[in-house]
Design a protein around this motif. Structure first.
Motif, PDB file in Angstrom:
ATOM      1  N   LEU A 165      -6.447   6.591  -5.424  1.00 22.20           N
ATOM      2  CA  LEU A 165      -5.162   6.552  -6.138  1.00 22.20           C
ATOM      3  C   LEU A 165      -5.476   6.565  -7.753  1.00 22.20           C
ATOM      4  O   LEU A 165      -4.986   7.422  -8.659  1.00 22.20           O
ATOM      5  CB  LEU A 165      -4.441   5.446  -6.059  1.00 22.20           C
ATOM      6  CG  LEU A 165      -3.112   5.102  -6.788  1.00 22.20           C
ATOM      7  CD1 LEU A 165      -2.171   6.373  -6.278  1.00 22.20           C
ATOM      8  CD2 LEU A 165      -2.451   3.980  -6.248  1.00 22.20           C
ATOM      9  N   PHE A 166      -6.733   5.611  -8.072  1.00 23.64           N
ATOM     10  CA  PHE A 166      -6.886   5.247  -9.418  1.00 23.64           C
ATOM     11  C   PHE A 166      -7.541   6.745  -9.973  1.00 23.64           C
ATOM     12  O   PHE A 166      -7.305   6.977 -11.222  1.00 23.64           O
ATOM     13  CB  PHE A 166      -7.723   4.287  -9.858  1.00 23.64           C
ATOM     14  CG  PHE A 166      -8.121   3.801 -11.262  1.00 23.64           C
ATOM     15  CD1 PHE A 166      -7.405   3.462 -11.830  1.00 23.64           C
ATOM     16  CD2 PHE A 166      -9.506   4.059 -11.133  1.00 23.64           C
ATOM     17  CE1 PHE A 166      -7.716   3.155 -13.303  1.00 23.64           C
ATOM     18  CE2 PHE A 166      -9.766   3.739 -12.799  1.00 23.64           C
ATOM     19  CZ  PHE A 166      -9.122   3.332 -13.599  1.00 23.64           C
TER      20      PHE A 166
ATOM     21  N   GLN B  65       2.573  12.487  -3.742  1.00 25.42           N
ATOM     22  CA  GLN B  65       3.847  12.325  -3.293  1.00 25.42           C
ATOM     23  C   GLN B  65       3.879  11.705  -1.667  1.00 25.42           C
ATOM     24  O   GLN B  65       4.573  11.025  -1.260  1.00 25.42           O
ATOM     25  CB  GLN B  65       4.746  13.635  -3.649  1.00 25.42           C
ATOM     26  CG  GLN B  65       6.038  13.605  -2.954  1.00 25.42           C
ATOM     27  CD  GLN B  65       6.719  14.815  -3.304  1.00 25.42           C
ATOM     28  OE1 GLN B  65       6.313  15.876  -3.742  1.00 25.42           O
ATOM     29  NE2 GLN B  65       8.252  14.954  -2.888  1.00 25.42           N
ATOM     30  N   CYS B  66       3.193  12.753  -1.028  1.00 28.86           N
ATOM     31  CA  CYS B  66       3.182  12.554   0.341  1.00 28.86           C
ATOM     32  C   CYS B  66       2.459  11.185   1.241  1.00 28.86           C
ATOM     33  O   CYS B  66       2.895  11.081   2.051  1.00 28.86           O
ATOM     34  CB  CYS B  66       2.686  13.696   1.151  1.00 28.86           C
ATOM     35  SG  CYS B  66       3.415  15.210   0.504  1.00 28.86           S
ATOM     36  N   THR B  67       1.440  10.739   0.455  1.00 27.86           N
ATOM     37  CA  THR B  67       0.903   9.820   1.034  1.00 27.86           C
ATOM     38  C   THR B  67       0.943   8.377   0.111  1.00 27.86           C
ATOM     39  O   THR B  67       0.740   7.228   0.454  1.00 27.86           O
ATOM     40  CB  THR B  67      -0.634   9.943   1.240  1.00 27.86           C
ATOM     41  OG1 THR B  67      -1.404  10.012  -0.150  1.00 27.86           O
ATOM     42  CG2 THR B  67      -0.810  11.128   1.861  1.00 27.86           C
ATOM     43  N   GLN B  68       1.491   8.588  -1.215  1.00 31.19           N
ATOM     44  CA  GLN B  68       1.469   7.324  -1.940  1.00 31.19           C
ATOM     45  C   GLN B  68       2.603   6.807  -2.462  1.00 31.19           C
ATOM     46  O   GLN B  68       3.073   5.897  -2.947  1.00 31.19           O
ATOM     47  CB  GLN B  68       0.430   7.618  -3.373  1.00 31.19           C
ATOM     48  CG  GLN B  68      -1.112   7.880  -2.801  1.00 31.19           C
ATOM     49  CD  GLN B  68      -1.873   6.617  -1.935  1.00 31.19           C
ATOM     50  OE1 GLN B  68      -1.527   5.583  -2.630  1.00 31.19           O
ATOM     51  NE2 GLN B  68      -2.213   7.047  -0.984  1.00 31.19           N
TER      52      GLN B  68
ATOM     53  N   SER C  58       1.093   1.247  -3.836  1.00 31.32           N
ATOM     54  CA  SER C  58       1.695   0.042  -3.218  1.00 31.32           C
ATOM     55  C   SER C  58       1.131  -1.379  -3.799  1.00 31.32           C
ATOM     56  O   SER C  58       1.482  -2.449  -3.436  1.00 31.32           O
ATOM     57  CB  SER C  58       1.592  -0.060  -1.710  1.00 31.32           C
ATOM     58  OG  SER C  58       0.088  -0.084  -1.305  1.00 31.32           O
ATOM     59  N   GLY C  59       0.102  -1.046  -4.647  1.00 34.77           N
ATOM     60  CA  GLY C  59      -0.513  -2.376  -5.277  1.00 34.77           C
ATOM     61  C   GLY C  59      -0.959  -2.102  -6.605  1.00 34.77           C
ATOM     62  O   GLY C  59      -0.902  -1.096  -7.172  1.00 34.77           O
ATOM     63  N   GLY C  60      -1.917  -3.199  -7.168  1.00 36.73           N
ATOM     64  CA  GLY C  60      -2.318  -2.857  -8.579  1.00 36.73           C
ATOM     65  C   GLY C  60      -1.125  -2.736  -9.458  1.00 36.73           C
ATOM     66  O   GLY C  60      -0.751  -3.968  -9.771  1.00 36.73           O
ATOM     67  N   ASN C  61      -1.226  -1.866 -10.391  1.00 40.97           N
ATOM     68  CA  ASN C  61      -0.212  -1.731 -11.378  1.00 40.97           C
ATOM     69  C   ASN C  61       0.494  -0.360 -11.280  1.00 40.97           C
ATOM     70  O   ASN C  61       0.324   0.553 -11.557  1.00 40.97           O
ATOM     71  CB  ASN C  61      -1.054  -1.513 -12.667  1.00 40.97           C
ATOM     72  CG  ASN C  61      -0.053  -1.648 -14.032  1.00 40.97           C
ATOM     73  OD1 ASN C  61       0.961  -1.359 -14.011  1.00 40.97           O
ATOM     74  ND2 ASN C  61      -0.842  -1.909 -15.022  1.00 40.97           N
ATOM     75  N   PRO C  62       1.673  -0.479 -10.357  1.00 39.98           N
ATOM     76  CA  PRO C  62       2.375   0.663  -9.912  1.00 39.98           C
ATOM     77  C   PRO C  62       3.050   1.182 -10.940  1.00 39.98           C
ATOM     78  O   PRO C  62       3.380   2.587 -11.205  1.00 39.98           O
ATOM     79  CB  PRO C  62       3.270   0.202  -8.945  1.00 39.98           C
ATOM     80  CG  PRO C  62       3.609  -1.253  -9.226  1.00 39.98           C
ATOM     81  CD  PRO C  62       2.104  -1.774  -9.942  1.00 39.98           C
TER      82      PRO C  62
ATOM     83  N   ALA D  23      -1.636   8.440   4.672  1.00 41.85           N
ATOM     84  CA  ALA D  23      -3.091   7.965   3.725  1.00 41.85           C
ATOM     85  C   ALA D  23      -4.135   7.338   4.574  1.00 41.85           C
ATOM     86  O   ALA D  23      -3.454   6.312   5.575  1.00 41.85           O
ATOM     87  CB  ALA D  23      -2.631   7.035   2.521  1.00 41.85           C
ATOM     88  N   THR D  24      -5.322   7.473   4.386  1.00 43.62           N
ATOM     89  CA  THR D  24      -6.168   6.667   5.128  1.00 43.62           C
ATOM     90  C   THR D  24      -6.299   5.213   4.871  1.00 43.62           C
ATOM     91  O   THR D  24      -6.386   4.947   3.627  1.00 43.62           O
ATOM     92  CB  THR D  24      -7.528   7.411   4.848  1.00 43.62           C
ATOM     93  OG1 THR D  24      -7.658   8.694   5.260  1.00 43.62           O
ATOM     94  CG2 THR D  24      -8.660   6.547   5.610  1.00 43.62           C
ATOM     95  N   PRO D  25      -5.929   4.410   5.858  1.00 44.45           N
ATOM     96  CA  PRO D  25      -5.867   2.750   5.423  1.00 44.45           C
ATOM     97  C   PRO D  25      -7.248   2.348   5.186  1.00 44.45           C
ATOM     98  O   PRO D  25      -8.259   2.746   5.610  1.00 44.45           O
ATOM     99  CB  PRO D  25      -5.326   2.379   6.670  1.00 44.45           C
ATOM    100  CG  PRO D  25      -6.114   3.618   7.698  1.00 44.45           C
ATOM    101  CD  PRO D  25      -5.727   4.520   7.150  1.00 44.45           C
ATOM    102  N   THR D  26      -7.284   1.438   4.288  1.00 46.94           N
ATOM    103  CA  THR D  26      -8.543   0.805   3.576  1.00 46.94           C
ATOM    104  C   THR D  26      -8.577  -0.183   4.489  1.00 46.94           C
ATOM    105  O   THR D  26      -7.953  -1.257   5.001  1.00 46.94           O
ATOM    106  CB  THR D  26      -8.279   0.142   2.504  1.00 46.94           C
ATOM    107  OG1 THR D  26      -8.004   1.334   1.283  1.00 46.94           O
ATOM    108  CG2 THR D  26      -9.469  -0.469   2.029  1.00 46.94           C
TER     109      THR D  26
END
Length: 372
Positions: free
Chosen positions: A284-285, A40-43, A52-56, A320-323
Motif C-alpha cells: 500500500l505504501f 480501489q478494488c482491494t484497499q 485499513s491501518g497506519g495513516n489512512p 488483497a493478499t492477507p498478511t
C-alpha cells in the motif's frame, strides 16, 4: 569527406538525445490504471478511505492526487455508496505532515472538502524558527500543501529549510540528524523549496540534485548512497526531477526514464495483488504515489490533468493478499544459537536478534518514513 561525416555524426547525436529526452517524458497510463484498480478494488474501505491501518488520511490523500493526475474526480472511486471524496471532506488530523498531504489533495480535488480550515491549522503550526511541525519531512509536506492551496510561505520557512541542508547536498528526516541524509527527504525538500519560489538554479536546489545523483545506481534511486533502488525513493526522486523541469536535461532525462522503468518492473502483474507495487514493507505504501508517478505529475501541481485516464472495473474477485500473522507459542522458547532456555518468553530476545540482523539501514528506513 570529413565534413559530411562530422555533420552526420552531429545530426545522429542530436536525434539520439532528442529520442532519449522524449522517452523520459512519456507517461505510463496503463501502469497508473492498474495501480488505481488495485487501490480501489482491494484497499478501499466501506467508509471510502484507502487502507485499513497506519495513516489512512495520508494514504487516501496520495491516491486522490493520483486520481487528479488521471483527470478523475475522487468521487469516482467509491466503495458502495461512499466515495474517497466523501472520506476526505470529513477527514481531520492534528499531524502537520498529514495535513500537508490532505491540503494538496483538497487543492486538486474540488469535492474533497475545503482548504481553508486545513491551511489555518498548518499556518498555526509554524514555529518561531520558521519550521512547520517538528521534523524536516513534515515541514516540506506542509509547505507543499500550503503552496498547492495558494497560501503564502514566509521567508523564514525557506531560510530554515536551506539551513538544514548538509554538506553533501542532502537533508535528514529529523532535525537532530539521527538517521542521516536520505533521498526521500531530500527530494521532498527540493519540491517544497521550488514551490515556495526558490529558483531551480539556486545553490540549495543544485545541491539537492547532487545528492540525488549520488544515490542513483542500478537503474534507479536508492534511499542513501550505495543502497539498491526502492520504489519510494524512485517515486519521490521522479517528482523532484519533474518539479525542477529537468526531464529534458541530458543527464536527468535518462535517469528519470530509468527510474520509471525500475518502478514499473516492480508492479505485480498477476494474482489478487496485480497492479500493486511490490515491497518488503508495505504494498500500500509503495503504491499510493505510483499513479501520479506513472503519469509524470509532481506533488505541487494542482487541479485535474487535461487528459482523462479511465478507471478499470474491479475483477470478479478482488481480495488483497492477507498478511499472515505468526501464531504465538506459549511456554519456554529454546534459543537456536545456544540450545539454552530463553525463559518464559524469549520472543523479545529473538526479535531483537532478528532486528539487529536487518541492519541499521532498514531500521532507518522504517523509522524515518513519515508516510508510514
Amino acid at each position: 569527406m570529413k565534413g559530411p561525416f562530422a555533420a552526420l555524426y552531429v545530426a545522429a547525436s542530436l536525434v539520439l538525445a532528442t529520442s532519449i529526452n522524449a522517452a523520459a517524458q512519456t507517461a505510463h497510463p496503463s501502469n497508473a490504471q492498474r495501480a488505481l484498480q488495485w487501490l480501489q478494488c482491494t484497499q478501499q474501505q466501506s467508509n471510502g478511505q484507502i487502507g485499513s491501518g497506519g495513516n489512512p488520511i495520508a494514504r487516501s490523500s496520495e491516491v486522490a492526487l493520483g486520481l487528479a493526475a488521471a483527470g478523475q474526480d475522487a468521487s469516482a472511486m467509491r466503495s458502495g455508496a461512499i466515495s474517497l471524496a466523501d472520506f476526505l471532506k470529513t477527514a481531520v488530523s492534528s499531524d502537520v505532515g498529514t495535513n500537508g498531504e490532505l491540503l494538496m489533495a483538497r487543492a486538486s480535488q474540488p469535492n474533497a472538502g475545503p482548504t481553508a480550515t486545513v491551511a489555518v491549522q498548518l499556518q498555526a503550526a509554524k514555529g518561531s524558527n520558521g519550521e512547520y511541525g517538528s521534523d524536516i519531512f513534515s515541514d516540506a509536506l506542509a509547505i507543499l500543501g500550503l503552496r498547492s492551496a495558494g497560501q503564502a510561505v514566509a521567508g523564514d520557512a525557506v531560510t530554515f529549510l536551506k539551513s538544514q541542508q548538509k554538506s553533501d547536498g542532502g537533508w535528514s528526516f529529523d532535525n537532530a540528524d539521527q538517521f542521516g541524509e536520505d533521498s526521500n527527504t531530500t527530494a521532498l525538500v527540493v519540491q517544497a523549496l521550488l514551490s515556495a519560489g526558490v529558483p531551480s538554479d539556486d545553490a540549495a536546489i543544485s545541491g539537492g540534485f547532487t545528492y540525488l545523483q549520488s544515490v542513483f545506481n542500478h537503474g534507479g534511486f536508492g534511499d542513501a548512497p550505495g543502497l539498491n533502488p526502492d520504489p519510494n525513493s524512485d517515486e519521490l526522486a521522479i517528482f523532484a526531477i519533474l518539479a525542477a523541469h529537468r526531464q529534458t536535461d541530458a543527464a536527468w532525462g535518462p535517469r528519470l526514464e530509468a527510474a520509471i522503468q525500475d518502478l514499473a518492473s516492480q508492479q505485480i502483474t498477476t494474482g489478487p495483488d496485480a497492479g500493486a507495487i511490490a515491497s518488503q514493507f508495505s504494498k500500500l505504501f509503495t503504491t499510493t504515489y505510483a499513479p501520479s508517478t506513472f503519469l509524470l505529475r509532481p506533488l505541487a501541481q494542482k487541479g485535474f490533468a487535461e487528459g482523462k485516464v479511465a478507471l478499470l472495473p474491479c475483477p470478479a474477485t478482488s481480495t488483497a493478499t492477507p498478511t499472515p500473522r505468526p501464531t504465538p507459542t506459549p511456554g519456554t522458547v529454546t534459543l537456536a544459537q545456544t540450545g539454552g532456555s530463553a525463559g518464559p518468553d524469549g520472543r523479545p530476545v529473538l526479535a531483537g536478534l532478528i532486528f539487529l540482523a536487518t541492519g541499521l539501514g532498514v531500521l532507518r528506513r522504517r523509522l524515518r518514513g513519515h508516510r508510514r
